[in-house]
Write an enzyme that holds these catalytic residues in place. Structure first.
Site, PDB file in Angstrom:
ATOM      1  N   THR A 162     -19.361 -23.406  18.163  1.00  0.00           N
ATOM      2  CA  THR A 162     -18.354 -23.305  19.086  1.00  0.00           C
ATOM      3  C   THR A 162     -18.007 -21.803  19.371  1.00  0.00           C
ATOM      4  OG1 THR A 162     -16.619 -23.013  17.265  1.00  0.00           O
ATOM      5  CG2 THR A 162     -16.791 -25.223  18.226  1.00  0.00           C
ATOM      6  N   LYS A 188     -21.137 -24.089  10.920  1.00  0.00           N
ATOM      7  CA  LYS A 188     -20.747 -23.403  12.156  1.00  0.00           C
ATOM      8  C   LYS A 188     -19.411 -22.698  11.608  1.00  0.00           C
ATOM      9  CE  LYS A 188     -17.649 -24.622  14.467  1.00  0.00           C
ATOM     10  NZ  LYS A 188     -16.235 -24.250  14.664  1.00  0.00           N
ATOM     11  N   THR A 199     -13.961 -25.910   3.697  1.00  0.00           N
ATOM     12  CA  THR A 199     -14.837 -24.783   4.343  1.00  0.00           C
ATOM     13  C   THR A 199     -14.657 -25.305   5.921  1.00  0.00           C
ATOM     14  OG1 THR A 199     -16.953 -25.651   4.923  1.00  0.00           O
ATOM     15  CG2 THR A 199     -16.728 -25.804   2.938  1.00  0.00           C
ATOM     16  N   ASN A 404      -9.288 -14.495  21.171  1.00  0.00           N
ATOM     17  CA  ASN A 404      -8.379 -15.369  20.997  1.00  0.00           C
ATOM     18  C   ASN A 404      -6.987 -15.469  21.808  1.00  0.00           C
ATOM     19  OD1 ASN A 404      -9.153 -17.111  18.712  1.00  0.00           O
ATOM     20  ND2 ASN A 404      -9.191 -15.116  17.736  1.00  0.00           N
ATOM     21  N   SER A 409     -10.006 -21.098  22.900  1.00  0.00           N
ATOM     22  CA  SER A 409     -11.264 -21.709  22.262  1.00  0.00           C
ATOM     23  C   SER A 409     -11.087 -22.964  21.510  1.00  0.00           C
ATOM     24  CB  SER A 409     -11.734 -20.702  20.810  1.00  0.00           C
ATOM     25  OG  SER A 409     -10.459 -20.514  20.093  1.00  0.00           O
TER      26      SER A 409
END
Lengths: 409, 409
Positions: A162, A188, A199, A404, A409
């Site tokens: 991403t 990722k 995670t 951000n 996002s």
């Protein structure tokens, strides 16, 4: 994401050469879930008999796919399995419509690959709160099934990104009885990184022959000192998923807590975890923080994460300022036991503070030189006991705000 | 600080007119502790019989002055008292040398004002890890003693600032039996703000006649919903100190938990706490977060602070993005009880999400308009019980990185 991010300055030179894992094949496609002009869906098919272990986010608002995967771990492995992942939409906080969308994807994969739906593991990553446009994925499943390829792992690593600025892969191998056991993994993640018992999205594959309970036990155990010891921004994803699949294709049987396999798995997990930090949103410094002398290992980790998550410590590192007073502050606020007058702090091998004050021989220019490096090592000894922990993080820079604050996002 | 910061866009129009508190006099001086060309030390003299209550940081690495103040709270009030505060150097993590430096300052004040040393309360704020150059302060004490003035509270508020962009003051008054009870307070603070059972530097004065235990009980009780409900950056200072002094000069006796006094004190504390948030480093938005429907008040506060401290929530607010998925994430990671499918979220009066998904009537442009305002109200209902809490914070902007990465504060 709406714009292309510059590759992290902490990125490795390139994607590593990963071994083929017998029994695992990959396919990717550009489904246009959210992003245009790039692959955004990956499919992995796992051979019959593959054991699958997993750890997942402990978030109270975890996504439909996470809840579904958790229910499926440990299901009968006779007929093989599959993993389907999309980027661009997390399908999290999307209620029963989201659950239904996730189910249509897993059922579609089951139909396309002739597998039980209970063996199709899915994940979705990206924006929270929008229902997955599942027909964009299901309409591509026959293409995906037709293009499965044992060598497709790098493309798979790329498809699940991403805000990542590079795809992440790692591997380890060892020989036993003339045969080779391989482990290869992809990950990722670069923001919303503070895994808690879990995670970001991570997929690890091995050709070892190992029973699911033994696989799960080692995976769960090794998650603590690897993925659960990294933080980018103290925020915990609703979608964190780590799956580990063992196909058995090597013909090497691995028993409970096999030391060699465990060590190889640990190295792959730690390598991927470090790569996630190296791709931390806006990161310019890779920071290792070790706390020793704590009353317990848990206290040491609490101190280490308090330092790693402190905005004031992270901005000081970004500014290359050896502002050790902020480390004292972070230890003081952590809630774990500490005694101001027993604390010592090092940057690299430079002793900065000891016994509650600046060290007699400390010269700020020595520490200032260390702070200019890409990789910073901070060591704190609390002076109370034998507890120790190491965590990894990155600095907090204008780049994080850019990523951000300036677009979704 | 090395450079002058622009006044916060969230600052009040000017310093308020504060009532004179009988029995309290102030003096300030430019002692050059760290900063040049500005006042950096304030002295307050309190009349004989003044009751002093205090709350302090719970940091395990708290400063010498904090430890000293804690030991002195509740000491005999017969002979009056004094408060001495310097900005520019926190004298924290400075070992026995720091303790000795702090003691030389309090002893110097005791000598200059003919008070017992046990009634001299001190505080130091600024850089951590450097011993206070106490002679710069003690050499000015006779000047300070000679210039004490009942009207000097605004100058005192200015003298204790560090990265603050405006001095902070607030007051409340009420009448009883034909007499007026006044409360006036000042505060400093704009970064390292996540008070835990304490606050930044805050000094509140009243002419009420009230016994120290009753004063302390009300102060401790009101700290929870005021200073302990604000956060700028989740970092907790080593020097947080709030002192409340009651001189009795009004001639109005106040008993245990007097509702009118309590309400007036609450309003002063809340006003000052809000001003600290409005001066949050780099702040462009003042954010109120209310959580209701939690399993307990403590759970509600845990959720509210998790939202308030989330870098992803704070950067979304900075970017004026109604990214409510990040609020879901912050509730999910907080550790307090939540049920994804009972959660509802409002921005201002716009219902954004309910029952685990976006609200049917929600139009993003409505929330986007609200996000453009200077003051943002976020309401979350967890749907589990009757627990509620409100906290206040600001956004996370490039300004915070500028202030904390680019020079040492």
């Amino acid at each position: 994401m709406a714009k292309t991010l510059k590759r992290s300055p902490l990125a490795p030179a390139g994607f590593p050469a990963l071994p083929v894992i017998g029994g695992v094949a990959f396919a990717t496609v550009a489904a246009g879930v959210r992003y245009a002009g790039r692959s955004d869906v990956m499919l992995a098919r796992l051979a019959p008999g593959t054991a699958v272990a997993g750890v997942f986010t402990q978030s109270a608002t975890r996504s439909a796919a996470v809840l579904d995967c958790q229910a499926k771990i440990g299901s009968d492995a006779t007929e093989g399995a599959a993993i389907i992942v999309n980027a661009g939409n997390a399908n999290a906080f999307t209620g029963t419509n989201g659950t239904a969308a996730a189910r249509r994807v897993t059922q579609g994969v089951a139909d396309a690959l002739n597998l039980p739906e209970a063996r199709v593991f899915s994940a979705s990553t990206g924006v929270i709160g929008e229902v997955l446009p599942d027909e964009r994925i299901t309409s591509k499943l026959s293409d995906l099934a037709a293009s499965l390829d044992e060598t497709g792992i790098e493309a798979a690593a790329q498809a699940i990104t991403t805000t990542d600025t590079f795809p992440k892969g790692a591997s380890a191998s060892f020989k036993r009885d003339g045969k080779t056991v391989n482990i290869a993994g992809i990950a990722k993640g670069s923001g919303m990184i503070a895994p808690d018992m879990a995670t970001m999205l991570v997929y690890i594959f091995t050709d070892a022959a190992i029973a699911q309970p033994a696989l799960q036990a080692m995976l769960s155990d090794l998650t603590g000192p690897t993925f659960n010891s990294i933080t980018v921004d103290s925020d915990t994803s609703t979608s964190d998923t780590l799956l580990l699949a063992a196909t058995g294709a090597s013909g090497v049987a691995i028993g409970d807590n096999d030391a060699e396999f465990r060590s190889a798995l640990h190295s792959v997990m730690l390598d991927l975890a470090h790569q996630v930090v190296r791709d931390g949103e806006g990161a310019t410094k890779f920071v290792e923080i070790t706390v020793t002398g704590a009353a317990s290992d848990a206290d040491a980790k609490t101190h280490a994460l308090s330092i790693a998550n402190s905005p004031l410590v992270k901005t000081a590192i970004a500014g290359e300022d050896p502002n050790w007073g902020r480390i004292v502050m972070a230890v003081g606020k952590s809630g774990a036991a500490a005694d101001r007058d027993r604390l010592s702090i090092r940057f690299g091998d430079v002793l900065v503070a000891e016994k509650g004050w600046v060290a007699p021989g400390y010269r700020e220019e020595d520490a200032a030189d260390l702070m200019k490096r890409d990789e910073i090592v901070i060591s704190v000894d609390v002076g109370l006991g034998a507890g120790a922990a190491t965590v990894w993080t990155c600095d907090l820079t204008h780049g994080y705000i850019d990523i951000n604050a300036d677009y979704r996002s």
